[in-house]
Enzyme design. Structure first.
Site, PDB file in Angstrom:
ATOM      1  N   GLU A 169       6.410 -46.182  13.848  1.00 56.22           N
ATOM      2  CA  GLU A 169       7.025 -47.208  14.687  1.00 56.22           C
ATOM      3  C   GLU A 169       7.030 -46.802  16.166  1.00 56.22           C
ATOM      4  O   GLU A 169       8.090 -46.702  16.800  1.00 56.22           O
ATOM      5  CB  GLU A 169       8.443 -47.520  14.197  1.00 56.22           C
ATOM      6  CG  GLU A 169       8.468 -48.124  12.801  1.00 56.22           C
ATOM      7  CD  GLU A 169       9.858 -48.578  12.376  1.00 56.22           C
ATOM      8  OE1 GLU A 169      10.824 -48.297  13.102  1.00 56.22           O
ATOM      9  OE2 GLU A 169       9.969 -49.249  11.330  1.00 56.22           O
ATOM     10  N   GLU A 368       7.141 -48.780   4.623  1.00 56.81           N
ATOM     11  CA  GLU A 368       8.595 -48.948   4.544  1.00 56.81           C
ATOM     12  C   GLU A 368       8.906 -50.389   4.163  1.00 56.81           C
ATOM     13  O   GLU A 368       8.320 -51.319   4.705  1.00 56.81           O
ATOM     14  CB  GLU A 368       9.296 -48.655   5.886  1.00 56.81           C
ATOM     15  CG  GLU A 368       9.335 -47.213   6.294  1.00 56.81           C
ATOM     16  CD  GLU A 368      10.100 -47.016   7.605  1.00 56.81           C
ATOM     17  OE1 GLU A 368      10.948 -47.878   7.953  1.00 56.81           O
ATOM     18  OE2 GLU A 368       9.844 -46.012   8.289  1.00 56.81           O
TER      19      GLU A 368
END
Length: 475
Positions: A169, A368
């Site tokens: 991220e 995720e």
């Protein structure tokens, strides 16, 4: 009831990070990373003041944790190597042997239990000194420091690790800390944010170049959380334009250069128009073009919905992408009431189709996906086990849409949950829990399997699951 079967070699696992699990034990003084600094700057902003000091105490409990990972059906796990633990001198790239031995043990422990280790080089663990002295990823010198760090990790684990990730991220810190001002240092400067984004993309490409120069077997990629942007309507030109610009900033800004090797021209033009264009060198753009990823990790929790901006933008205010759109609150959407996030399992299918059609069907996986719930103790049964059926349904629905995409040709290689164990996260701390296994800080950080952990193990063993029906599509 519909029966879904996992494809052969389809990976099941979970992800976590160093800073959210290890704690500060075993680290030298003044070896803080960026999230440590965020916490120390304002611990009162973190729920109940809980931060990364102890985290889940993985540093001390790694051995029993890995045994429990195996018992909960983990075929693979992804964690990060904390730059500030692994490296002694960040500028020279010398290894801290005491810190590195911890990762030696963890990786060997995973392999011993038949769990495929995935290593992420950076999950927001930029050394504080490289931020305070040089400005972080806005500095080309820090980019080179990152590559030295990456090379040392590659050297040490090249024969033990098959899946590598340069970042997790990478948009989050630039967006939330430097563009939106939500987290420390609470800035609102899109130009600085874009320079960080560019620096991280250059780090990614340079690390990949070094990885290939070293002839390391395995795959290297990046884990992104690009926003899946839906516009309020498709027939209103202003809504269409709002969706397009949001997509440029929050999807294509990383996806295009990391997979296609080039920044979107429309993004460059808009940044130049708004005086927020990042500084670059032509030779570095060539490195980005020539060193794209092998595999993509995608983190998906919720979609982003936008509509045309209804209010006149204050031209004296610092530029923000929100100048061109605003959030659209879709009526009737399904929401996680604790986290406030929309639950939209079909989004995982739409991501898969977009990767297939727009990004050459690159190999990828869900790195995720999970559901955070507050005060889960209310769902504890008489035997002390949390009956988190809501999490099981969440996973089933998302997996079903994902497997539908695979049946239609998506090159998806696996599904990883966030998280196998409850862990801290920025500001939220332990307020909303995500784990298949409960963390109990009140009793020596005990681990207690939830119903979802037992279900995940059955999924691992049977390679099948049933679901009543999928919710009707809505946009």
């Amino acid at each position: 009831m519909t029966l879904y079967t996992l494809p052969k070699d389809f990976l099941l696992g979970a992800s976590f990070s160093a800073w959210q699990t290890e704690g500060w034990a075993g680290k030298k003084e003044k070896c803080d990373h960026f999230v440590d600094m965020m916490y120390k700057a304002a611990p009162e902003r973190w729920h109940n003041g809980i931060g990364p000091a102890i985290a889940t105490d993985f540093y001390h409990k790694w051995e029993s944790d890995i045994e429990l990972m195996a018992k909960s059906g983990m075929e693979t796990v992804r964690t990060s190597v904390d730059w500030t633990r692994f490296i002694d001198n960040y500028e020279q790239g010398t290894v801290n042997e005491d810190g590195a031995r911890f990762y030696d043990q963890v990786i060997d422990g995973l392999l011993k239990h038949g769990i495929e280790p995935m290593i992420c080089l950076e999950h927001w663990e930029l050394p504080v000194s490289l931020y305070e002295k040089y400005g972080g990823y806005a500095s080309s010198f820090v980019v080179d420091c990152y590559v030295k760090f990456a090379e040392k990790v590659f050297e040490r684990y090249r024969n033990k690790v098959k899946y590598w990730w340069t970042f997790n991220e990478p948009i989050v810190i630039p967006q939330l800390c430097f563009m939106d001002g939500f987290w420390y240092p609470y800035r609102s400067d899109t130009k600085v944010a874009m320079q960080w984004i560019y620096g991280k993309i250059l780090c990614n490409a340079k690390a990949i170049k070094r990885f290939r120069q070293m002839n390391i077997s395995g795959s290297i990629g990046i884990i992104l959380n690009p926003a899946l942007v839906y516009g309020r309507s498709t027939d209103n030109p202003q809504d269409v334009q709002a969706q397009k610009i949001a997509d440029l900033f929050y999807w294509r800004s990383f996806m295009d250069p990391c997979i296609k090797g080039e920044f979107p021209l429309e993004l460059i033009e808009l940044l130049e128009k708004e005086a927020c264009m990042f500084t670059y060198r032509e030779e570095d753009l060539q490195i980005i073009k020539e060193n794209t990823i092998d595999i993509l990790g995608m983190n998906y929790y919720q979609p982003m919905r936008v509509m045309a901006q209804r209010f006149q933008w204050n031209e004296t205010a610092p530029f923000h992408p929100g100048k061109y759109f605003e959030e659209y609150n879709l009526q009737g959407k399904k929401v996680n009431p604790w986290r406030g996030w929309e639950i939209y399992p079909q989004g995982i299918y739409d991501i898969a189709m977009r990767i297939k059609l727009e990004y050459d069907n690159i190999p990828w996986l869900i790195s995720e996906n999970g559901m955070g719930v507050e005060d889960e103790g209310r769902y504890r049964d008489a035997s002390g086990i949390i009956q988190d059926d809501y999490r099981i349904e969440f996973m089933k629905e998302h997996l079903a849409y994902l497997l539908n995409s695979v049946s239609e040709g998506s090159n998806c290689k696996g599904y990883m949950v966030w998280n196998w164990l409850d862990n801290i996260s920025p500001v939220n701390s332990l307020k909303n829990r995500y784990g298949l296994v409960e963390l109990d800080p009140e009793h020596n950080y005990a681990r207690i399997m939830k119903k979802s952990g037992e279900w995940f193990k059955r999924l691992h063993d049977a390679r099948q699951f049933q679901i009543d029906s999928l919710e009707k599509e809505y946009r």
